[in-house]
Write a protein that holds these residues in place. Sequence first.
Motif, mmCIF file in Angstrom:
data_model
loop_
_atom_site.group_PDB
_atom_site.id
_atom_site.type_symbol
_atom_site.label_atom_id
_atom_site.label_comp_id
_atom_site.label_asym_id
_atom_site.label_seq_id
_atom_site.Cartn_x
_atom_site.Cartn_y
_atom_site.Cartn_z
ATOM 1 N N GLU A 38 0.814 -1.218 0.000
ATOM 2 C CA GLU A 38 0.000 0.000 0.000
ATOM 3 C C GLU A 38 0.847 1.267 0.000
ATOM 4 N N ARG A 39 2.060 1.161 0.474
ATOM 5 C CA ARG A 39 2.936 2.330 0.598
ATOM 6 C C ARG A 39 3.869 2.507 -0.609
ATOM 7 N N LEU A 40 3.767 1.608 -1.576
ATOM 8 C CA LEU A 40 4.628 1.710 -2.762
ATOM 9 C C LEU A 40 4.181 2.862 -3.647
ATOM 10 N N PRO A 41 5.110 3.395 -4.436
ATOM 11 C CA PRO A 41 4.724 4.445 -5.386
ATOM 12 C C PRO A 41 3.717 3.897 -6.403
ATOM 13 N N ASP A 42 2.909 4.769 -6.933
ATOM 14 C CA ASP A 42 1.878 4.374 -7.901
ATOM 15 C C ASP A 42 2.516 4.178 -9.276
ATOM 16 N N LEU A 48 4.521 -4.629 -10.077
ATOM 17 C CA LEU A 48 4.783 -5.927 -10.709
ATOM 18 C C LEU A 48 6.006 -6.596 -10.082
ATOM 19 N N LEU A 49 7.083 -5.853 -9.942
ATOM 20 C CA LEU A 49 8.304 -6.409 -9.355
ATOM 21 C C LEU A 49 8.107 -6.785 -7.890
ATOM 22 N N TYR A 50 7.475 -5.904 -7.136
ATOM 23 C CA TYR A 50 7.293 -6.151 -5.711
ATOM 24 C C TYR A 50 6.417 -7.380 -5.457
ATOM 25 N N TYR A 51 5.253 -7.410 -6.080
ATOM 26 C CA TYR A 51 4.345 -8.531 -5.835
ATOM 27 C C TYR A 51 4.847 -9.820 -6.493
ATOM 28 N N GLY A 52 5.561 -9.696 -7.590
ATOM 29 C CA GLY A 52 6.178 -10.876 -8.212
ATOM 30 C C GLY A 52 7.210 -11.511 -7.301
ATOM 31 N N LEU A 53 8.096 -10.685 -6.755
ATOM 32 C CA LEU A 53 9.108 -11.205 -5.827
ATOM 33 C C LEU A 53 8.477 -11.695 -4.527
ATOM 34 N N SER A 54 7.504 -10.977 -4.034
ATOM 35 C CA SER A 54 6.827 -11.392 -2.802
ATOM 36 C C SER A 54 6.118 -12.730 -2.981
ATOM 37 N N GLY A 55 5.588 -12.954 -4.163
ATOM 38 C CA GLY A 55 4.900 -14.202 -4.441
ATOM 39 C C GLY A 55 5.831 -15.387 -4.560
ATOM 40 N N ILE A 56 7.094 -15.137 -4.828
ATOM 41 C CA ILE A 56 8.083 -16.209 -4.948
ATOM 42 C C ILE A 56 8.846 -16.408 -3.646
#
Length: 77
Positions: A38-42, A48-56
């Motif tokens: 929620e605090r990431l820049p828009d 994509l990078l954040y949630y992709g890495l978090s998902g792995i």
Amino acid sequence: MSIDATKGLSLPVRRVIACIGIVVFLAIYVVIVSSIGERLPDNDLVHLLYYGLSGILWGIPVLPIISWSENYKGRKR
């Protein structure tokens, strides 16, 4: 001298404990990841990078729990 308190646990009991541990870990992990997200820049690329890495990356801390539950170190080869 170290005492392994979990040495006497049967394989099914270890699996149940591991399943509960993984579910608790994932619940906490999702809350933390979404709070940070929620605090990431828009920016779509950042998301994509954040949630992709978090998902792995959630799998890395789970591997020792799975290894313990299956008793890999205690198995005879």
